[in-house]
Design a protein around this motif. Structure first.
Motif, short mmCIF file in Angstrom:
data_model
loop_
_atom_site.label_atom_id
_atom_site.label_comp_id
_atom_site.label_asym_id
_atom_site.label_seq_id
_atom_site.Cartn_x
_atom_site.Cartn_y
_atom_site.Cartn_z
N CYS B 469 0.89 -1.18 0.10
CA CYS B 469 0.05 -0.03 -0.09
C CYS B 469 0.92 1.05 -0.05
N ASP B 472 0.80 3.59 3.25
CA ASP B 472 1.24 2.70 4.13
C ASP B 472 2.80 3.08 3.97
N SER B 507 -4.70 6.23 6.70
CA SER B 507 -4.58 4.71 6.72
C SER B 507 -5.71 4.31 7.55
N GLY B 509 -8.64 5.62 7.31
CA GLY B 509 -9.80 5.83 6.39
C GLY B 509 -10.37 7.22 6.62
N GLU B 552 -5.16 5.87 -5.04
CA GLU B 552 -4.94 4.77 -3.80
C GLU B 552 -5.23 5.66 -2.68
N TYR B 553 -4.84 6.91 -2.53
CA TYR B 553 -5.19 7.81 -1.49
C TYR B 553 -6.68 8.06 -1.32
N HIS B 556 -8.67 5.25 0.03
CA HIS B 556 -8.66 5.31 1.44
C HIS B 556 -9.67 6.24 2.33
N HIS B 560 -12.90 4.37 2.23
CA HIS B 560 -12.49 3.67 3.45
C HIS B 560 -11.99 2.13 2.84
N ARG B 561 -11.18 2.31 2.07
CA ARG B 561 -10.81 0.90 1.42
C ARG B 561 -9.40 0.99 1.20
N CYS B 562 -8.55 0.08 1.57
CA CYS B 562 -7.34 -0.16 1.29
C CYS B 562 -6.92 -1.10 0.12
N CYS B 567 -3.82 -1.63 5.48
CA CYS B 567 -3.97 -0.64 6.50
C CYS B 567 -4.93 -1.59 7.32
N LEU B 570 -8.75 -0.87 7.81
CA LEU B 570 -9.63 -1.07 6.68
C LEU B 570 -9.68 -2.28 6.24
#
Lengths: 136, 628
Positions: B469, B472, B507, B509, B552-553, B556, B560-562, B567, B570
């Protein structure tokens, strides 16, 4: 450790280096290695020898990660938190137990138990090692 | 008379001619065509048990008796670079390459390969795509793509024996410089070679030397930065462990060039083997008259001292390092004045990285033109990279500057396990940035990497795949820098934690798109105001991951998803009932007793108790534990 043993050993260590400020870190490293920590008495002796003011020596002793002002435990476990190891889950291992990069990235994740390198370590394996040490 | 180790112990070389005479004798004493066994004793292979392999081979040789043609004794060397395949055993002269060797294999190696000249198939390298067994080092893609200049001797010589180093050409460059060249000419050679610092910033080395040399007379110093603090980097460690004389020689040349009679090597304390080999190298060099007073009769005096680090990443910064050598807290100082004017103990000083010093030795030996013939127009020579992470061939590689990123990772590195591409490659350590797969054709050199939002750095090259991630990763680097910040200047001391807090919220969310905009303005402030490059480059991790992985950011923050499943807040761990055998390995490993079920029947994880530690996944032998 007996009080007398500390007095004898530490004088030998102090005498290894000239009494100049640039030898402060050398002395602290040797004392840390010998006693697993730096006592306030030891710090005073070092300051007397090198001429470094105690406040400055205290700053140095607290700045660097490898010095401890409190006695450490008997068994030392280091888990590498370098990037390669982090990507292979070492952060979770450390959290599950608790260094900086050990430079052995190809063996990620790496832990060092009392000086012995454990390559590709996993939490269950490390827990077993810790339990064994506890039993000894 | 043939020179032996005992002879060199009593010699003291008084001239270039005597050095070359000794070198000739040492070379004549060893037949390069004779069979000999080499075992890698780099830290990686040692951790994997190569010392036991060496003992087993010794015993097997002794037991095999007189009738085999092999050089007596096993040569133990520094890191061969292919760390993920250790313990490594190489058999000369053919360079037969055996990997993952165990002590139990020794007997067979001696009987089959040494005695009968046959391969032990199961120990040979297997091409990951074609399945073909490859017999010799040169044919293995990991080595075939490399250009080993700095690493040339590592893996060939016993690093604790100066005789081996001399055979390989050590001190030829220093002897030439001290005997036949003026200090000005030495500096000119380094300038003409185009060598740029290998520690990370890439400043032209010869120009740095010139700045210190222009001070007439007086005390000066040269220093070697062997702190190597970037997580994921172990190039310098391998050079010091495997060919310490390369560094010693380089520093002698540098000292001569600028007029310094003392050199300091600052090695991180976490490298005990490197320190040990360096100490031995200094001892041996001194005994032979290659270090100390009147080196090779030139009239030049030079000595080297070793200082150990004490666990502070910031001491890899030039001025902080010098403060540490002075016995002080490792806090950087403002520049100007630059160390070339006022450095260690207030004197003109030149600090260079381990790899830079090793290159200096080669340049004075083979010539500036030779070096300038490698690499690209603005990035001459080669670079050693520590190729780690999600890549098949994890290890140490040396490649010409300008090689494509894809060639390093997919050819030399053997590709990404389970995938035909990488998600990102991180270069430059905590100061660097991530390069996405779209940049696979990028030439790897100083300026191209900066243009792409990263930097060369010291050589750490971390390959990431879809299970990594990027939020991360950025959070990890910021956490590292927050920990290591010396605290002196507030843009770094206060700004880096703010960046990290923001990433921590992401991370989990939490956070908004406004937070992302704020990151940019914080980054500018931190870059502009920091006293040293630790703070100055701290925002790079965030900025480069945002540049290429903004989606990707947003996943999150907005969903609310990794996507990578990393993470903790999530993701959820669950057990696949189809794959679970009910063996209870996970239940026993779970620190929260969150896993329940009947024996031999599929188990399940109580999400309310689960702390996402991942121990269940690690203990499951059936791949039944999944992450979403």
């Amino acid at each position: 450790m007996a009080q007398t043993a500390i007095d004898i050993d530490i004088d030998e260590i102090i005498e290894r280096y000239p009494g100049k400020p640039e030898y402060l870190i050398f002395l602290l490293q040797d004392i840390q290695a010998a006693f697993n920590y730096i006592s306030s008495e030891a710090l005073t002796l070092v300051c007397d020898h090198t001429g470094v003011p105690e406040s400055q020596a205290y700053a140095v002793a607290t700045f660097y990660n490898s010095f401890s002002l409190e006695p450490k435990g008997e068994n030392l476990i280091h888990v590498c938190l370098g990037t390669a190891c982090h990507l292979k889950g070492s952060g979770l291992i450390a959290e599950n137990l608790m260094v900086n990069c050990l430079g052995a990235c190809a063996l990620a994740p790496v832990a060092v138990v009392n000086g012995e390198y454990q390559p590709k370590v996993t939490s269950p394996k490390l827990m077993k090692t810790v339990q064994k040490l506890g039993d000894e | 008379m043939q020179a032996t180790a005992k002879d060199t112990a009593e010699l003291r070389l008084g001239s270039l001619e005597e050095l070359e005479k000794l070198r000739g004798e040492l070379r004549a004493a060893e037949d390069p065509n004779q069979t000999r066994i080499i075992v890698c004793h780099g830290t990686g292979c040692i951790a994997n048990g190569s010392a036991g392999v060496t003992e087993a081979l010794k015993a097997a040789l002794a037991a095999a008796g007189e009738d085999i043609e092999v050089m007596p004794g096993i040569k133990t060397t520094g890191c061969h670079g292919f760390c993920s395949r250790g313990p490594l055993v190489i058999i000369k002269p053919k360079n037969i390459f055996y990997q993952q060797v165990k002590p139990g294999d020794a007997e067979e190696i001696v009987q089959k390969t040494i005695k009968a000249g046959e391969m032990v198939e199961r120990l040979l390298y297997e091409h990951p795509q074609t399945g073909e067994k490859i017999e010799t080092t040169e044919d293995i893609p990991f080595y075939a793509g490399q250009e080993r200049v700095v690493l040339a001797n590592i893996g060939q010589i016993d690093p604790t024996k100066i005789e081996d180093a001399l055979r390989a050409g050590a001190y030829a460059g220093a002897a030439k410089a001290l005997t036949n060249m003026e200090p000005k000419e030495v500096i000119e050679a380094v300038i003409n070679s185009g060598l740029r610092g290998r520690g990370g910033a890439g400043f032209p080395t010869g120009i740095k030397w010139n700045l210190a040399a222009k001070h007439e007379g007086g005390q000066k110093y040269v220093l070697c930065n062997a702190d190597e603090g970037d997580p994921g980097a172990f190039m310098d460690r391998s050079v010091m462990e495997g060919d310490p004389h390369a560094v010693v020689e380089g520093m002698i040349i540098g000292g001569y060039a600028i007029g310094a009679d003392t050199g300091y090597v600052y090695v991180r304390a976490e490298y005990p083997l490197a320190i040990k080999h360096l100490e031995k190298a200094l001892e041996d060099a001194k005994a032979l008259g290659l270090l100390g007073e009147n080196i090779l009769g030139s009239g030049f005096n030079f000595d080297i001292r070793i200082n150990r680090g004490a666990g502070a990443f910031v001491c890899g910064e030039e001025t902080a390092l010098m403060r540490s050598v002075e016995g002080k807290v490792g806090e950087p100082v403002p520049r100007p004045p630059y160390p070339s004017d006022k450095g260690l103990f207030g004197k003109p000083s030149v600090l260079n990285n381990v790899e830079t010093w090793a290159n200096v030795s080669r340049i004075l030996d083979k010539g500036a033109d030779w070096f300038a013939g490698l690499g690209t127009e603005k990035s001459k020579g080669t670079k050693v990279f520590a190729l780690v992470g999600k890549v098949n061939n994890v290890g140490l590689v040396e490649v010409p500057m300008g090689i494509k990123l894809r060639d390093i990772v997919m050819e030399i590195g053997g590709g990404v396990p389970g995938s035909d591409h990488f998600k990102a490659v991180q270069t430059g350590g905590p100061s660097g940035g991530c390069l996405p797969w779209e940049d696979a054709e990028l030439p790897v050199d100083f300026d191209s990497l900066i243009a792409a939002g990263s930097m060369m750095g010291s050589g750490g090259m971390i390959v990431m795949d879809e299970r990594d991630c990027m939020v991360d990763v950025a959070k990890y680097f910021l956490g590292f820098l927050e920990e290591e910040s010396c605290g002196k200047c507030f843009p770094c001391r206060l700004g880096v934690p703010r960046l990290r807090e923001t990433l921590k919220r992401f991370s989990k969310g939490e956070g908004t798109v406004q937070d992302i905009d704020d990151l940019y303005s914080m980054a500018e402030a931190i870059k502009a105001g920091s006293l040293c490059a630790l703070g100055g480059t701290a925002p790079n991790a965030v900025l480069s991951t945002l540049r290429y992985f903004r989606d990707e950011y947003e996943a999150h923050i907005l969903e609310h998803r990794c996507p990578a499943g990393v993470c903790k807040d999530l993701i959820t761990y669950s057990i696949d009932p189809e794959a679970c055998t009910g063996c209870r390995a996970c239940a026993r490993a779970c620190p929260q007793d969150a896993i329940t079920g009947e024996k031999k029947k599929p188990h399940s994880i109580d999400e309310s108790l689960c702390i996402r530690c991942g121990m269940c996944m690690e203990s499951c032998k059936f791949g039944a534990v999944q992450v979403q």
